[in-house]
Design a protein around this motif. Sequence first.
Motif, PDB file in Angstrom:
ATOM      1  N   UNK A 291       0.696  -1.062  -0.239  1.00 24.52           N
ATOM      2  CA  UNK A 291       0.141  -0.054  -0.071  1.00 24.52           C
ATOM      3  C   UNK A 291       0.898   1.488   0.098  1.00 24.52           C
ATOM      4  N   UNK A 292       1.914   1.354   0.706  1.00 20.99           N
ATOM      5  CA  UNK A 292       2.790   2.452   0.965  1.00 20.99           C
ATOM      6  C   UNK A 292       3.617   2.504  -0.110  1.00 20.99           C
ATOM      7  N   UNK A 293       4.040   1.727  -1.119  1.00 16.30           N
ATOM      8  CA  UNK A 293       4.684   1.494  -2.327  1.00 16.30           C
ATOM      9  C   UNK A 293       4.224   0.824  -3.330  1.00 16.30           C
ATOM     10  N   UNK A 294       3.330   1.046  -4.062  1.00 14.56           N
ATOM     11  CA  UNK A 294       2.615   0.265  -5.142  1.00 14.56           C
ATOM     12  C   UNK A 294       3.423   0.307  -6.110  1.00 14.56           C
ATOM     13  N   UNK A 295       3.202  -0.353  -7.249  1.00  9.97           N
ATOM     14  CA  UNK A 295       3.778  -0.444  -8.517  1.00  9.97           C
ATOM     15  C   UNK A 295       3.779   1.083  -9.110  1.00  9.97           C
ATOM     16  N   UNK A 296       4.802   1.248  -9.988  1.00  9.93           N
ATOM     17  CA  UNK A 296       4.911   2.652 -10.751  1.00  9.93           C
ATOM     18  C   UNK A 296       4.247   1.946 -12.035  1.00  9.93           C
TER      19      UNK A 296
ATOM     20  N   UNK B 264      -2.730  -7.251  -4.102  1.00 10.33           N
ATOM     21  CA  UNK B 264      -1.860  -6.116  -4.833  1.00 10.33           C
ATOM     22  C   UNK B 264      -2.915  -4.858  -4.863  1.00 10.33           C
ATOM     23  N   UNK B 265      -2.244  -3.810  -4.583  1.00 10.76           N
ATOM     24  CA  UNK B 265      -2.760  -2.338  -4.570  1.00 10.76           C
ATOM     25  C   UNK B 265      -2.984  -1.900  -5.929  1.00 10.76           C
TER      26      UNK B 265
ATOM     27  N   UNK C 227      -1.443   9.056  -8.289  1.00  7.06           N
ATOM     28  CA  UNK C 227      -1.855   8.281  -7.151  1.00  7.06           C
ATOM     29  C   UNK C 227      -2.509   7.138  -7.563  1.00  7.06           C
ATOM     30  N   UNK C 228      -2.602   5.804  -6.626  1.00 10.71           N
ATOM     31  CA  UNK C 228      -3.340   4.580  -7.045  1.00 10.71           C
ATOM     32  C   UNK C 228      -4.875   5.115  -6.829  1.00 10.71           C
ATOM     33  N   UNK C 229      -5.734   4.574  -7.700  1.00 11.02           N
ATOM     34  CA  UNK C 229      -7.385   4.672  -7.623  1.00 11.02           C
ATOM     35  C   UNK C 229      -7.967   3.360  -7.766  1.00 11.02           C
ATOM     36  N   UNK C 230      -9.011   3.365  -7.262  1.00  9.99           N
ATOM     37  CA  UNK C 230     -10.095   2.394  -7.297  1.00  9.99           C
ATOM     38  C   UNK C 230     -11.469   3.053  -7.185  1.00  9.99           C
TER      39      UNK C 230
ATOM     40  N   UNK D  39      -7.927  -7.235   5.516  1.00  8.84           N
ATOM     41  CA  UNK D  39      -8.269  -6.090   5.912  1.00  8.84           C
ATOM     42  C   UNK D  39      -7.510  -4.756   5.113  1.00  8.84           C
ATOM     43  N   UNK D  40      -6.569  -5.354   4.087  1.00  5.33           N
ATOM     44  CA  UNK D  40      -5.885  -4.547   3.132  1.00  5.33           C
ATOM     45  C   UNK D  40      -7.222  -3.808   2.368  1.00  5.33           C
ATOM     46  N   UNK D  41      -8.244  -4.597   2.029  1.00 12.45           N
ATOM     47  CA  UNK D  41      -9.399  -4.021   1.319  1.00 12.45           C
ATOM     48  C   UNK D  41     -10.039  -2.802   1.952  1.00 12.45           C
ATOM     49  N   UNK D  42     -10.065  -2.902   3.298  1.00 14.57           N
ATOM     50  CA  UNK D  42     -10.587  -1.750   4.084  1.00 14.57           C
ATOM     51  C   UNK D  42      -9.564  -0.501   3.953  1.00 14.57           C
ATOM     52  N   UNK D  43      -8.424  -0.724   3.715  1.00 15.23           N
ATOM     53  CA  UNK D  43      -7.545   0.310   3.716  1.00 15.23           C
ATOM     54  C   UNK D  43      -7.493   0.956   2.070  1.00 15.23           C
ATOM     55  N   UNK D  44      -7.747   0.038   1.017  1.00 10.14           N
ATOM     56  CA  UNK D  44      -7.681   0.394  -0.241  1.00 10.14           C
ATOM     57  C   UNK D  44      -9.111   1.223  -0.161  1.00 10.14           C
TER      58      UNK D  44
END
Length: 435
Positions: A173-178, A300-301, A308-311, A373-378
């Motif tokens: 989450x803190x370092x997603x793919x570029x 994976x985020x 920035x990452x978006x969903x 819980x990663x989905x909650x953070x996403x």
Amino acid sequence: MVFRTRRLAVASVAVTAATALVTGCATGSGGSNTSGADGDTLTLWTHNAGNSAELDLVNKIIKDFNGSQSKYRVKLQAFPQGDYNKSVVGAASARKLPCLLDVDGPNVPNWAWGGYLSPIDVSGSEVPLDDQLPSTVGRYKDKVYAFGHYDVSLTFFARKSVLNKYDIRIPTIDKPWTKEEFDSALAKLKKSGKFEYPLEMGTGQIGEWYPYAYSPQLQSFGGDLIDRDGYKTASGTLDGKNAVDWATWFRSLVSKGYLSKKSGADPNKDFLAGKSALHWDGSWNAAKNAEKLGDDLAIIPPVDFGDGPKIGGASWQWGMSSTCSNKAGAEAWLKFSRQTKYFVDYAKVTGTIPATEAAVKQVDGYQPGGEFNVFVQFARKFAVVRPVTPAYPYIATEFEKATQDILAGADPKDALGQAVKDIDSDLKSNNDYAG
């Protein structure tokens, strides 16, 4: 209130709910009067016919409510999801909407503008609205029209063993793919010869999946479906440089052999069978994938394409029709359903993200430290609701058409330019959906 039926959400098919498209016959009765209420009996419509798990929970809440007091009685009518929006539009035109109904979150502004929904007051509920994920509350023009018990999240699924084998970093989450890392990963996976298409993104699906799944990537490039400053034009936003860059990249996935322009009927099944290495999918398949792959599953985020990452954010929500003659009873049911135990139940039976922090703590896997819980953070960090405008259903249709054309080989600039012309024409013909 005048009922506007032009350009309303007739054909939107939501795949943002945690369940697949459902089939079946409508059940129950009601909705035949103009108010949606017969004395103190209120009819409730839902899209969940054929989806037994969620439908059973709706029935449970209704049963609990009816048994908790003697003043009101709610009765259920369920429709197949594919028929639901058409049924609502037809009933609205005839002024025969039920008192209570569910609505896909992105369509709330359209239904509010069209006169389908009334603002709701659920103050005094066990769960305050401010305690919910913002994406699970349907607002339009600073008024609340609906709320949901859950949301879902986009994610990439992969096998850790595959990523490690090809020296591909597992992002966090803190370092997603570029973008550069993502493109490099796809090149390595394609070169391996182990996958006909290393990337799966559900291109064979139709309807709401297109704006839900792909517009966040467009937004991460710096574009969007419409200029959100006033929602009066898509020009310069959906056909600007950033948007064209996204579309060009998206098309390159097909031309480079990374992505099929039309995926199979069950992309997640193909991923589990090893036909693809990376799967852009929803949190609703997380439990199934974890059961199959165990500790080898990587969640994976979204990629950071530069902005920035978006969903996508927002799923199905509950509202009250504008023609309901028993609004006190409708709001009583809405308030009753806003108990933490029901937020917990929804997450458990649908495999979705609980809409409140209190519910998160009570759902195995989603609580802090849990594997999901990663989905909650996403949802908290990356979710972007689809454009909050009555024009959204039309925008979604035009975006789907343009994206399909781009995948098929159309010039990205031309395809987006045509979408902008059509969207701006629709906005103009509807006076920018003012009023």
